[in-house]
Design a protein around this motif. Structure first.
Motif, short mmCIF file in Angstrom:
data_model
loop_
_atom_site.label_atom_id
_atom_site.label_comp_id
_atom_site.label_asym_id
_atom_site.label_seq_id
_atom_site.Cartn_x
_atom_site.Cartn_y
_atom_site.Cartn_z
N ASN A 1 -39.67 -28.60 -52.34
CA ASN A 1 -40.95 -27.80 -52.30
C ASN A 1 -41.94 -28.37 -50.93
O ASN A 1 -42.83 -28.81 -51.10
N TRP A 2 -41.08 -27.97 -49.73
CA TRP A 2 -42.15 -27.87 -48.48
C TRP A 2 -42.41 -27.21 -47.80
O TRP A 2 -42.63 -26.27 -46.67
N ALA A 3 -43.66 -27.12 -48.85
CA ALA A 3 -44.96 -25.88 -48.12
C ALA A 3 -45.83 -26.37 -47.39
O ALA A 3 -46.40 -27.09 -47.12
N ALA A 4 -45.06 -25.90 -45.75
CA ALA A 4 -46.61 -26.64 -45.01
C ALA A 4 -47.81 -25.87 -45.03
O ALA A 4 -47.62 -24.74 -45.50
N LYS A 5 -49.05 -27.05 -45.08
CA LYS A 5 -50.06 -26.30 -44.95
C LYS A 5 -51.15 -26.31 -43.71
O LYS A 5 -50.25 -26.93 -42.61
N LYS A 6 -52.07 -25.53 -43.29
CA LYS A 6 -52.31 -25.26 -42.28
C LYS A 6 -54.05 -26.02 -42.06
O LYS A 6 -54.40 -26.58 -43.16
N TYR A 7 -54.44 -27.22 -41.28
CA TYR A 7 -55.56 -27.55 -41.48
C TYR A 7 -56.78 -25.96 -40.79
O TYR A 7 -56.34 -25.94 -40.38
N ASP A 8 -57.77 -26.62 -40.99
CA ASP A 8 -59.16 -25.44 -40.51
C ASP A 8 -59.21 -25.21 -40.00
O ASP A 8 -59.66 -24.21 -39.15
#
Ligand code: 5GP
Ligand code: ZN
Length: 137
Positions: free
Chosen positions: A114-121
């Motif tokens: 479950n490697w869901a890449a997120k984003k920095y603001d």
């Protein structure tokens, strides 16, 4: 550590299917494999977490993980290998005795992290995190 499952495996009080051992490390099959062939590299001495494990021993554990990865490719015909080491309950660690998971992977083995890449603001937020890590070095 008398109440540690992995120390009991080292002492022979709990059976395990051993793949490899030397004076410092023991490698055995994980009883609940993510993929069949999943092995665990542990230190014979009780240490935990990674930050409290002696450097030389940790290096030996990782070199052993490399050896087991090659053996999974050669012996099982694995197409790839995941090498994972969890520290702390927050990181999903269940057994508090340092160990490295070596998991053989096959083209269509059906497992997906479950490697869901997120984003920095913002770029600044990422740089701020980097500065905090650097301050901790
Ligand atoms: P952790 O979540 O702490 O990184 O991983 C612990 C691993 O140890 C799990 O994958 C679990 O299946 C395995 N495990 C727990 N108890 C035993 C046991 O008694 N024997 C063996 N062979 N594996 C175990
Ligand atoms: Zn232990």
């Amino acid at each position: 550590m008398s109440d540690c499952i992995f120390c009991k495996i080292v002492s022979g009080d709990i059976p395990a299917t051993v793949v490899y051992e030397d004076d410092d490390v023991l490698v055995f099959m994980d009883i609940g494999p993510i993929i069949k062939g999943h092995a665990l590299v542990i230190s014979k001495e009780h240490h935990d977490p990674v930050t409290e494990t002696p450097d030389e021993l940790l290096a030996k554990m990782h070199l052993t993980a490399k050896k087991i990865a090659a053996a999974q490719v050669n012996g099982l015909g694995a197409d790839g290998v995941n090498i994972i080491q969890n520290n702390g309950i927050a990181a999903g660690q269940e057994v508090p005795h340092i160990h490295i998971h070596v998991i053989p992977r096959f083209g269509e083995d059906g497992h997906h992290w479950n490697w869901a890449a997120k984003k920095y603001d913002s770029f600044e937020e990422m740089a701020e995190m980097a500065e905090k890590i650097k301050a901790g070095l």
